[in-house]
Design an enzyme around this catalytic site. Structure first.
Site, PDB file in Angstrom:
ATOM      1  N   ASP A  13       0.774  -1.149   0.036  1.00 57.58           N
ATOM      2  CA  ASP A  13      -0.227   0.027   0.150  1.00 57.58           C
ATOM      3  C   ASP A  13       0.876   1.249   0.022  1.00 57.58           C
ATOM      4  O   ASP A  13       0.437   2.236   0.556  1.00 57.58           O
ATOM      5  CB  ASP A  13      -1.094   0.152   1.150  1.00 57.58           C
ATOM      6  N   LYS A  16       1.744   2.199  -5.166  1.00 60.82           N
ATOM      7  CA  LYS A  16       2.474   1.659  -6.334  1.00 60.82           C
ATOM      8  C   LYS A  16       1.544   1.889  -7.677  1.00 60.82           C
ATOM      9  O   LYS A  16       2.225   2.555  -8.687  1.00 60.82           O
ATOM     10  CB  LYS A  16       2.855   0.208  -6.293  1.00 60.82           C
ATOM     11  N   GLY A  40      -4.282  -4.262  -3.968  1.00 58.91           N
ATOM     12  CA  GLY A  40      -5.466  -3.176  -4.128  1.00 58.91           C
ATOM     13  C   GLY A  40      -4.687  -1.957  -4.646  1.00 58.91           C
ATOM     14  O   GLY A  40      -4.202  -1.400  -3.769  1.00 58.91           O
ATOM     15  N   HIS A  41      -4.735  -1.623  -5.897  1.00 61.14           N
ATOM     16  CA  HIS A  41      -3.734  -0.666  -6.449  1.00 61.14           C
ATOM     17  C   HIS A  41      -4.859   0.494  -6.692  1.00 61.14           C
ATOM     18  O   HIS A  41      -5.655   0.483  -7.637  1.00 61.14           O
ATOM     19  CB  HIS A  41      -3.137  -1.016  -7.476  1.00 61.14           C
ATOM     20  N   GLN A 223       2.130  -6.056  -3.221  1.00 57.19           N
ATOM     21  CA  GLN A 223       2.538  -6.098  -1.918  1.00 57.19           C
ATOM     22  C   GLN A 223       3.938  -5.165  -1.542  1.00 57.19           C
ATOM     23  O   GLN A 223       4.171  -4.325  -2.188  1.00 57.19           O
ATOM     24  CB  GLN A 223       2.862  -7.457  -1.532  1.00 57.19           C
TER      25      GLN A 223
HETATM   26  P1  IMO Z   1      -0.809  -4.183  -2.476  1.00 56.71           P
HETATM   27  O1  IMO Z   1      -0.110  -4.656  -3.593  1.00 56.71           O
HETATM   28  C1  IMO Z   1      -0.707  -4.738   2.008  1.00 56.71           C
HETATM   29  C2  IMO Z   1      -0.877  -8.714   3.493  1.00 56.71           C
HETATM   30  C3  IMO Z   1      -2.011  -9.153   4.271  1.00 56.71           C
HETATM   31  C4  IMO Z   1      -1.295 -10.063   5.237  1.00 56.71           C
HETATM   32  C5  IMO Z   1      -0.499 -10.651   4.561  1.00 56.71           C
HETATM   33  C6  IMO Z   1      -0.647 -12.249   3.963  1.00 56.71           C
HETATM   34  O2  IMO Z   1      -1.911  -3.208  -2.307  1.00 56.71           O
HETATM   35  O3  IMO Z   1       0.552  -3.323  -1.661  1.00 56.71           O
HETATM   36  P2  IMO Z   1      -1.843 -12.760   1.713  1.00 56.71           P
HETATM   37  O4  IMO Z   1      -3.576 -12.479   1.407  1.00 56.71           O
HETATM   38  O5  IMO Z   1      -1.069 -12.155   0.834  1.00 56.71           O
HETATM   39  O6  IMO Z   1      -1.668 -14.192   2.021  1.00 56.71           O
HETATM   40  O7  IMO Z   1      -1.785 -12.107   3.086  1.00 56.71           O
HETATM   41  O8  IMO Z   1      -0.068  -9.762   3.458  1.00 56.71           O
HETATM   42  N1  IMO Z   1      -0.970  -7.995   2.242  1.00 56.71           N
HETATM   43  C7  IMO Z   1      -0.987  -6.681   2.258  1.00 56.71           C
HETATM   44  N2  IMO Z   1      -0.746  -5.832   2.640  1.00 56.71           N
HETATM   45  N3  IMO Z   1      -0.905  -4.312   0.804  1.00 56.71           N
HETATM   46  C8  IMO Z   1      -1.056  -5.556  -0.035  1.00 56.71           C
HETATM   47  O9  IMO Z   1      -0.968  -5.540  -1.530  1.00 56.71           O
HETATM   48  C9  IMO Z   1      -0.989  -6.790   0.517  1.00 56.71           C
HETATM   49  N4  IMO Z   1      -1.152  -7.906   0.064  1.00 56.71           N
HETATM   50  C10 IMO Z   1      -1.085  -8.763   1.026  1.00 56.71           C
HETATM   51  O10 IMO Z   1      -2.836  -7.924   5.010  1.00 56.71           O
HETATM   52  O11 IMO Z   1      -1.019  -9.318   6.392  1.00 56.71           O
HETATM   53 MG    MG Z   2      -2.957  -1.434  -1.756  1.00 59.55          MG
END
Ligand code: IMO
Ligand code: MG
Length: 428
Positions: A13, A16, A40-41, A223
């Protein structure tokens, strides 16, 4: 020709999506390389406001081809819904392609993840419950089903029968839940196959030809590095590598082709899900940053923990990713603070340490050591050059650069493409 990777440098988050949407103007290809619909972009551009989970944030340019790389795990239902939503809002998705090597998320992945998280109780990871982890488990266990398998329905059924036989034992015998039906899943995935098949390609060939033609390629991370299975806060992380190394693997591009490795850092930081973040702000300042920045999951709505910038974690991030420059986002969210803290070291068991411990038990005990800088208390959203920023904001950025050991090529001061200070062009 330039290949640039946009890498989440914190816990996800970081903004990106905005940066990719902006940079993609000059890119011929945008490739998502890791994660799945756990991402979630958020993108705000002349077409409106969008939250993309699987489709690369370059989809808004008619001349940019978007690719879901082999490193991504794809839930076909989410993908089709996302395509529909974009199409209904006037965005053309005919230039979207999916790697034949990308693994698929199956209904049993989501079910098993839910059962596992429930069984963990207060030790749960706090995943997004999208089946991401179990899909990567199957990839490594060699029982996964890939996008390319949708092109051969007989083979698809064989693979599904093999996997489901085993999954149903787990579902019924370990968790005491009813078995899933092979026929139902097969029929459902045949329907997906009919819709997605025209988009499934050998991506390596497409990208190799693009490189040959000297076209710009943007690799879109999902992520953040601190969720990486190796270097993140294990086990509280995700199941694919969001790092620069993961970008090469997940897009099928050689490491020697990467010209820019751009580490995206928020000017502060946030985290969702369980697991430690040593610099979490537990008082009204944290709550204020959350409200000002609307720091809630863009899909889940979960409130994000907010924290001060952690330069110890950032240094690890820069080291293991090899950032060629950094991107600082959400500077404007800090505009109202009278003073700001930056964590430069931790106190662990009475000792000062300057490294990010591998162990969660150690990290849980780490007390941040802060240095304090005065806030600028002026709006920054209209700044378009570094010099437009208040002197104290410049000082804050310079201090971050010094601590991370990398200069900022871009600074984001708002949601829109134009709310950006470009200090160094990425694609010339
Ligand atoms: P973006 O691309 C923030 C976190 C989840 C959880 C951990 C594992 O928007 O930056 P998962 O469902 O991947 O097995 O969950 O990773 N997580 C994220 N946190 N931004 C994300 O994506 C995330 N994708 C997974 O909250 O702690
Ligand atoms: Mg996000």
């Amino acid at each position: 020709m330039t290949v640039a990777a946009v890498i989440g440098a914190q816990w996800g988050d970081e903004g990106k999506g905005k940066m990719v949407d902006m940079l993609a103007e000059k890119a011929k290809y945008v490739v998502r390389f890791s994660g799945g619909d756990n991402a979630g972009h958020t993108v705000v551009n002349p077409h409106g406001e969008f939250v993309l989970q699987l489709i690369p944030s370059g989809i808004f340019y008619p001349t940019t081809t978007c690719i879901i790389g082999n490193g991504v795990v794809v839930n076909p239902a989410t993908l089709l819904k996302e395509i529909d939503t974009l199409n209904s809002r006037g965005i053309d998705t005919s230039r979207l392609f999916i790697s034949d090597r990308a693994h698929l998320i199956m209904p049993y992945h989501m079910l098993i993840e839910k059962l596992e998280e429930e069984a963990l109780g207060d030790k749960a990871i706090g995943t997004t419950l999208k089946g991401i982890g179990p899909a990567y488990v199957d990839k490594v266990a060699r029982t996964g089903i890939r996008a390319g398998d949708l092109l051969d329905k007989k083979y698809l059924k064989e693979r599904l029968a093999l996997a489901l036989n085993n999954k149903n034992k787990i579902i019924t015998k370990i968790y005491g839940k009813p078995a899933l039906s092979l026929e139902e899943i097969y029929t459902q995935y045949c329907r997906y196959a009919d819709q997605i098949a025209p988009k499934i390609r050998d991506i390596t060939a497409m990208l190799a030809e693009a490189i040959e033609r000297k076209e710009h390629i943007l690799l879109e991370g999902a992520q953040g590095m601190l969720l990486d299975p190796d270097f993140g806060t294990y086990p509280f992380g995700t199941s694919s590598s969001p790092m620069a190394g993961g970008a090469c693997l997940g897009a099928g591009i050689s490491p020697n082709k990467l010209d820019h490795i751009l580490g995206v850092f928020k000017a502060f930081q946030t985290r969702v899900g369980a697991g430690p973040m040593p610099t979490e702000i537990n008082d009204e300042t944290g709550a204020m940053i959350r409200e000002r920045g609307h720091e809630y999951g863009s899909i889940s709505g979960r409130p994000r923990d907010c924290g001060w910038f952690d330069a110890v974690a950032a240094r690890l991030s820069a080291r293991v990713n090899g950032f060629t420059s950094i991107i600082i986002t959400r500077l404007d969210i800090l505009d109202v603070l009278p003073s700001l803290k930056i964590c430069t070291a931790y106190k662990l068991d009475g000792k000062t340490i300057d490294y990010f411990p591998a162990s969660i038990a150690a990290l849980d005990k780490c007390q941040p050591i802060y240095e304090e800088l005065p806030g600028w208390e002026k709006p920054t959203s209209n700044a378009r050059t570094f010099k437009d920023l208040p002197a104290k904001a410049q000082k804050y950025i310079k201090r971050l650069e010094e601590l991370i050991g990398c200069t900022a090529s871009l600074i984001s001061v708002g949601k829109r493409r134009e709310d950006t200070i470009v200090r160094k062009a990425i694609f010339s």
